[in-house]
Design an enzyme around this catalytic site. Structure first.
Site: not given
Ligand code: CAP
Ligand code: MG
Length: 429
Positions: A149, A151, A175, A177-178, A268, A301, A308, A351-353, A374, A376-377
């Site tokens: 990040k 991303k 990983k 990012d998407e 993803h 996921h 978040k 993953s996510g927050g 997972q 990231g932040g």
């Molecule tokens: C999380 C993340 C993932 C999300 C996808 C993002 O980053 O890399 O893509 O978790 O959502 O881009 O937000 P953080 P989900 O760890 O920095 O939040 O897992 O709900 O599909």
């Molecule tokens: Mg992501």
């Protein structure tokens, strides 16, 4: 053949029928029976007019509404209606035109029970939950991953160096990012080659298997396949695919290739919330996750409840069970019964927050550590830097597994201490 011919509340589904659960909200002036019959007709072989001329075999292709409880409608579909082994074809039927019908104000595909005769055309995942032992040579999870990040924006050199720091910090996986693919500043081929070099270095230094979820989402199937093959050639055991934006033909192609190359797929789900989030309309994440298990994606996921991104606890748990157990029972209005027979269990991805301070809560919700986590932040925002951020995540998992409160463990682990001082157990929004 009229709409009413698709309603038969005395019908008992055959063992080999595909049973689908919908939430049907009729539009003004339409009864629930009329709306349900229209859903069954339009998703199988009927249309709006009263058809007089059609071959006898069509009778056997009709879907039938056989149960209506409030807005919850169960429809039985004869398997002959579908091309065996084609998920795109299945969805063009049971998830196609019907969502646009004027007869319904809202329509949601909640779940389906796939009979054995349907599943026998699918091989399922290459390793699924076995990735923990097969790839990372451990008895239990979690598989720990992180995404650089910001991303996107790192060069391939910066990206690969970050991978090395994450791996040295104790994580299993870096990983993509998407929305990272092959941008000018981070070309796919260069990223794969350099990541492989750093991976070998990190494996030598740590003595542990290291891997990457490198995103093969591409403009064409041909390019996607080329990217999978490059990842294979550089010795990675996984690749990542944005399954929703790529579409089901791409997923089915990727899973066939993954099995041939003995590779695992990280799925993803970017863009899923366009149709999964509204509880009255669209398709449930549970049904999408089940399709991924059938198709053979090794991990998908499914939400964190406390992170978040929107994810309701009862649904996340229902999905977790549906993709990781051999057989699951019905949960009224949320999930249908499913026996998976030969289709392997796959890994949930949380993953996510996420950050170290809330990982114990996450594991308590999931009731297992055999998942992919997972962060990231929650790593890249660590004041001491990336490697320290990774160590803080590893320390939080160690503390949880040894049943030691994070605060106590932090007394002797400074990276965790600093993470807790910054984020405590806040839930990012
Ligand atoms: C999380 C993340 C993932 C999300 C996808 C993002 O980053 O890399 O893509 O978790 O959502 O881009 O937000 P953080 P989900 O760890 O920095 O939040 O897992 O709900 O599909
Ligand atoms: Mg992501």
């Amino acid at each position: 053949m009229k709409y009413e011919d698709f309603l038969d509340l005395k019908y008992e589904p055959y063992e080999n029928d595909l049973v689908v659960l919908f939430r049907v909200e009729p539009n003004k002036g339409i009864t629930i029976k009329e709306a349900a019959a229209r859903v069954a007709s339009e998703s199988s072989c009927g249309t709006w007019s009263d058809l007089k001329f059609f071959p006898k075999r069509v009778e056997k292709l009709k879907a039938r509404v056989f149960e209506i409880k409030g807005n919850l409608v169960k429809i039985a579909y004869p398997l002959e209606l579908f091309e065996p082994s084609s998920i795109p074809n299945l969805l063009s039927g049971i998830a196609g035109n019907i969502f646009g019908m004027k007869a319904v104000k809202n329509l949601r595909l909640i779940d389906a029970t796939f009979p054995k005769k349907f599943l026998r055309y699918y091989k399922g995942a290459y390793c699924g939950v076995e990735a923990i032992s097969k790839i990372f040579r451990r008895k239990e999870g979690p598989i720990l991953a992180s995404v650089p990040k910001p991303k996107v924006g790192f060069s391939h050199k910066e990206h690969a160096k970050i991978g090395y720091m994450l791996w040295r910090g104790g994580l299993d996986v870096i990983k993509d990012d998407e929305n990272l693919a092959s941008q000018k500043f981070n070309k796919f081929e260069k990223r794969v080659k350099l990541l492989a070099k750093y991976r070998d270095l990190a494996e030598k230094e740590t003595g542990k298997p290291k891997d990457a979820f490198i995103n093969v989402t591409a403009s064409t199937l041909k390019e996607m396949i080329k990217r999978i093959e490059l990842i294979r050639d550089y010795g990675f055991r996984y690749f990542m695919l944005d399954v929703v934006v790529s579409g089901f033909t791409a997923v089915q192609t990727a899973t066939e290739i993954a099995k041939e190359y003995k590779m695992a797929i990280h799925g993803h789900r970017a863009m899923h919330a366009i149709f999964t989030r509204n509880e009255k309309h669209g398709m449930s994440m549970l049904f999408l996750a089940k399709l991924m298990r059938i198709l053979g994606v090794d991990q998908i996921h499914i939400g964190t409840v406390i992170g978040k991104l929107e994810s309701r606890e009862n649904e996340v748990l229902a999905i977790k069970e549906a993709i990781s157990e051999k057989e699951v029972k019905e949960i009224f209005g949320l999930r249908l019964y499913q026996n998976w027979y030969h289709i392997k269990p796959i890994l949930p991805v949380a993953s996510g927050g996420l950050h170290p301070g809330i990982l114990p809560e996450l594991f308590e919700i999931y009731k297992t550590t055999n998942i992919v986590v997972q962060v990231g932040g929650g790593i890249f925002g660590h004041p001491m830097g990336i490697e320290a951020g990774a160590r803080a995540v590893v320390q939080a998992v160690e503390a949880y597994k040894n049943r030691i409160p994070l605060e106590d463990y932090a007394k002797t682990h400074k990276e965790l201490k600093i993470a807790l001082e910054l984020w405590k157990n806040m839930k990012p929004v």
